[in-house]
Design an enzyme around this catalytic site. Structure first.
Site, mmCIF file in Angstrom:
data_model
loop_
_atom_site.group_PDB
_atom_site.id
_atom_site.type_symbol
_atom_site.label_atom_id
_atom_site.label_comp_id
_atom_site.label_asym_id
_atom_site.label_seq_id
_atom_site.Cartn_x
_atom_site.Cartn_y
_atom_site.Cartn_z
ATOM 1 N NE ARG A 24 -4.019 -1.792 1.907
ATOM 2 C CZ ARG A 24 -4.805 -2.230 2.866
ATOM 3 N NH1 ARG A 24 -4.837 -1.619 4.021
ATOM 4 N NH2 ARG A 24 -5.567 -3.271 2.658
ATOM 5 C CB SER A 123 -8.462 -1.621 2.842
ATOM 6 O OG SER A 123 -9.413 -2.019 3.781
ATOM 7 C CG HIS A 124 -9.244 1.163 6.096
ATOM 8 N ND1 HIS A 124 -8.569 -0.014 5.828
ATOM 9 C CD2 HIS A 124 -8.432 1.894 6.866
ATOM 10 C CE1 HIS A 124 -7.400 0.018 6.433
ATOM 11 N NE2 HIS A 124 -7.276 1.164 7.068
ATOM 12 C CG ASP A 295 -13.431 -1.684 4.007
ATOM 13 O OD1 ASP A 295 -14.221 -2.517 3.519
ATOM 14 O OD2 ASP A 295 -12.216 -1.926 4.171
ATOM 15 C CG ASP A 297 -11.255 -3.771 0.766
ATOM 16 O OD1 ASP A 297 -11.641 -3.070 1.729
ATOM 17 O OD2 ASP A 297 -10.486 -4.748 0.929
ATOM 18 C CG ASP A 299 -11.926 -6.065 3.762
ATOM 19 O OD1 ASP A 299 -12.213 -4.854 3.885
ATOM 20 O OD2 ASP A 299 -10.753 -6.476 3.660
ATOM 21 N NE ARG A 300 -10.663 -2.235 7.682
ATOM 22 C CZ ARG A 300 -9.820 -1.602 8.467
ATOM 23 N NH1 ARG A 300 -10.240 -0.612 9.222
ATOM 24 N NH2 ARG A 300 -8.544 -1.934 8.484
ATOM 25 C CB THR A 363 -2.991 -7.243 13.657
ATOM 26 O OG1 THR A 363 -3.336 -6.960 15.009
ATOM 27 C CG2 THR A 363 -3.714 -6.288 12.740
ATOM 28 C CB SER A 384 -9.527 -3.256 12.425
ATOM 29 O OG SER A 384 -9.311 -4.586 11.982
ATOM 30 C CE LYS A 395 -10.932 -6.496 7.222
ATOM 31 N NZ LYS A 395 -9.486 -6.737 7.113
HETATM 32 C C1 VG1 Z 1 -5.374 -2.803 9.871
HETATM 33 C C2 VG1 Z 1 -6.170 -3.461 10.962
HETATM 34 C C3 VG1 Z 1 -6.156 -4.963 10.790
HETATM 35 C C4 VG1 Z 1 -6.672 -5.322 9.393
HETATM 36 C C5 VG1 Z 1 -5.862 -4.587 8.345
HETATM 37 C C6 VG1 Z 1 -6.418 -4.797 6.967
HETATM 38 O O1 VG1 Z 1 -4.031 -3.209 9.962
HETATM 39 O O2 VG1 Z 1 -5.687 -3.103 12.238
HETATM 40 O O3 VG1 Z 1 -6.947 -5.552 11.791
HETATM 41 O O4 VG1 Z 1 -6.566 -6.701 9.165
HETATM 42 O O5 VG1 Z 1 -5.884 -3.185 8.607
HETATM 43 O O6 VG1 Z 1 -7.750 -4.381 6.865
HETATM 44 P P1 VG1 Z 1 -2.908 -2.288 10.642
HETATM 45 O O7 VG1 Z 1 -1.624 -3.020 10.444
HETATM 46 O O8 VG1 Z 1 -2.994 -0.963 9.959
HETATM 47 O O9 VG1 Z 1 -3.315 -2.148 12.063
HETATM 48 V V1 VG1 Z 1 -8.420 -3.974 5.364
HETATM 49 O O10 VG1 Z 1 -9.985 -3.736 5.534
HETATM 50 O O11 VG1 Z 1 -7.186 -3.563 4.654
HETATM 51 O O12 VG1 Z 1 -8.172 -5.306 4.412
HETATM 52 CO CO CO Z 2 -10.896 -3.419 3.723
#
Ligand code: VG1
Ligand code: CO
Length: 566
Positions: A24, A123-124, A295, A297, A299-300, A363, A384, A395
């Protein structure tokens, strides 16, 4: 017409190291000449190929490709098609217009038995030319590549000298259909698929759609259950339209921001109380029984009850665990539960009561996959805003919302009643997370070293920390490490933990998904058996103060307040 392969010289880019969920970075980094090509070539290089796919029934080397529709998705899909064609991949399944939610990619990989998939998302995180982009590889089980494979991809990016591409290949990814190309005499196929179809079929096999439909539309026994579903201009829009409106009978007013936009309309597509404040306010002031947001993509998820009663993701996981009997997919029971280490331990109590094995993993969703593949895990989640099951290996936001609707349809209770019953039955784990975004990386690393040294010193155990009338005695301090129960791989340094005698926990870790600077995450989890209706921020204040004191966080980061509180 036969298309030719071009071999182009290139050189490594520093820092193409995949984090928690793939690579990312800021969009402009991916736009540097050769940058995306290098990474895709390295993925293809690290991707395990079948020995031979000569027989017609062999799976062959097929990959799924799609993303959340953010800026750069479509051009990168074309780049991936051209590089895969040049590297002997036989077939790609591509979401129409390059659109596929992360759960849908996982679903397609499994349904079509492919070698894996490439997911284009950050993602988010916000999208658009000045924001984030990402490339993630998922394996044949449908889940994010494990550490060994992301290490291998990274390793290749540090040594790359050339990539192969078919520059003249043009595939109409905007039209569903099957396209065949001749690459120097070898056949290469691209199947452009409807992004929604396969996922809807899977959801219909998990849930009782009729039952959810009569909840939403109302029945002689019950007035319609009003939902408001917010796709935050992310990828779930088309899925939400199809599932909630076409299949489950919700009105068009029940869904919002359902057109995937390259920049998410300027929104930060992260379904939490801060970034989904519009939904929170609308549900608070309107006649809604449930609000949900997903979110970028897909998954959240965030779940709200009437008046925007907030369900923490840790509680959501525990409630689902306790009510699996409301979901037909689980009619034969479950094979174990899991949560990521920082996730509140509410679900642990349910596991104990139901005699389910409970796993605690680092995580990142990748750590659940092996357990699921070995039939040791059915339901899992992260604090998260991530909840999911072994129906796929990611997820799944929409799945979580449908799970909640199933529970409500079966129990006849409101979201708030479901939660209150749960707390009365099990007690409550108050949970909060403080995020300090975009801090200077070096001071954060210094702080982590300082705290690790402090909490792993033998004299730390037994120490008392007092704030107001509360005193906490240290039981354990460590840097969490995990041995995968299936393949025995080890992940070290997964977050600093302080566990107190009463089970309360303070966790401190640095994010692995950010695209600039460092994000400090501070997680607080504390159990109350009787006092279950308090305000989390008030109840957790003493422990938060203790955490700030132990970590010297204000001194190191210079921050008085977190960027986001959940
Ligand atoms: C964050 C969250 C983690 C999650 C990851 C990907 O990671 O804390 O629980 O699995 O994002 O989520 P980090 O390393 O920033 O804490 V998503 O919706 O990208 O796939
Ligand atoms: Co996501």
């Amino acid at each position: 017409m036969s298309l030719s392969i071009e071999v182009r010289s290139t050189q490594p880019f520093a820092g193409q190291k995949p984090g928690t969920s793939g690579l990312r970075k800021k969009v402009r980094e991916f736009m540097q000449p050769g940058y995306t090509e290098n990474f895709v070539q390295s993925i293809v290089g690290a991707c395990p190929r079948p020995q031979a796919s000569a027989s017609a029934s062999a799976p062959g080397s097929c990959l799924v490709v799609g993303g959340d529709g953010r800026f750069l998705c479509a051009p990168v899909v074309h780049t991936i098609v051209r590089i895969c064609a040049a590297n002997g991949i036989e077939k790609l399944l591509v979401g129409q217009n390059g659109i596929l939610s992360t759960p849908a990619v996982s679903c397609l990989i499994r349904a079509h038995n492919t070698l894996g998939g490439i997911v284009l998302t950050a993602s988010h995180n916000p999208g658009g030319i000045d924001n984030d982009f990402g490339i993630k590889f998922n394996c044949a089980n449908g889940g994010p590549a494990p550490d060994q494979m992301t290490d291998e991809i990274y390793n290749l990016t540090t040594k790359i000298t050339q990539y192969k591409i078919v520059p003249d290949l043009v595939c109409p990814i905007d039209k569903v259909g099957q396209y065949t190309f001749d690459i120097q005499g070898k056949k290469f196929e691209v199947e452009v698929v409807d992004p929604v179809e396969g996922y809807v079929t899977l959801m219909k096999s998990i849930f009782e759609f009729d039952r959810i439909k009569s909840l939403i539309c109302g029945s002689p026994q019950r007035k319609p259950f009003n939902v408001l579903i917010d796709s935050m201009n992310g990828v779930t829009g088309p899925y939400v339209k199809r599932i909630f409106v076409d299949e489950l009978g919700a009105s068009l007013e029940s869904i919002t921001r359902t057109v995937p936009l390259e920049d998410f309309g300027g929104a930060h597509p992260d379904p939490n109380l801060t970034y989904a404040a519009d939904l929170v306010n609308t549900v608070k002031n309107g006649d809604y029984d449930l609000g949900a947001a997903f979110d970028g993509d897909g998954d959240r998820n965030m779940i709200l009850g009437r008046n925007s009663f907030f369900v923490t993701p840790s509680d959501s996981l525990a409630v689902l665990a306790d009510n699996l009997n409301c979901i037909p997919y689980f009619k034969n029971g479950a094979n174990g539960f899991a949560r990521s280490m920082p996730t509140g331990s509410a679900v642990d109590r349910v596991a104990e009561k139901l005699k389910q094995t409970m796993y605690e993993v680092p995580t990142g969703w990748k750590y659940f996959g092996n357990l699921m593949d070995a039939n040791k895990l059915s339901l899992c989640g992260e604090e998260s805003f991530g909840t999911g099951s072994d129906h796929i290996r990611e997820k799944d936001g929409i799945w979580a919302c449908l799970s909640w609707l199933s529970i409500i349809a079966n129990t006849g209770k409101s979201v708030e009643e479901v939660l209150n019953n749960h707390w009365n039955k099990y007690g409550r784990n108050y949970f909060t997370r403080y995020d300090y975004e975009d801090c200077a990386a070096d001071v954060c690393n210094q702080m982590m070293d300082y705290v690790e040294k402090k909490i792993t010193d033998p004299s730390f155990v037994g120490k008392d920390f007092t704030f107001g009338s509360k005193t906490y005695r240290v039981k354990l301090g460590d840097n969490f490490s995990y041995v995968d129960p299936i393949d025995k791989s080890v992940a070290t340094k997964q977050g600093l933990r302080i566990i107190f005698e009463d089970g309360s926990r303070i966790i401190l870790r640095l994010s692995g998904t950010g695209s600039s600077g460092a994000t400090v995450r501070l997680y607080i989890d504390s159990y109350e058996a009787v006092d279950v209706t308090g305000d989390a921020q008030v109840m957790l204040k003493p422990l938060i103060e203790v955490a700030l004191q132990i970590s010297d966080l204000k001194k190191y980061t210079g921050r008085d307040q977190p960027t986001v509180i959940t």
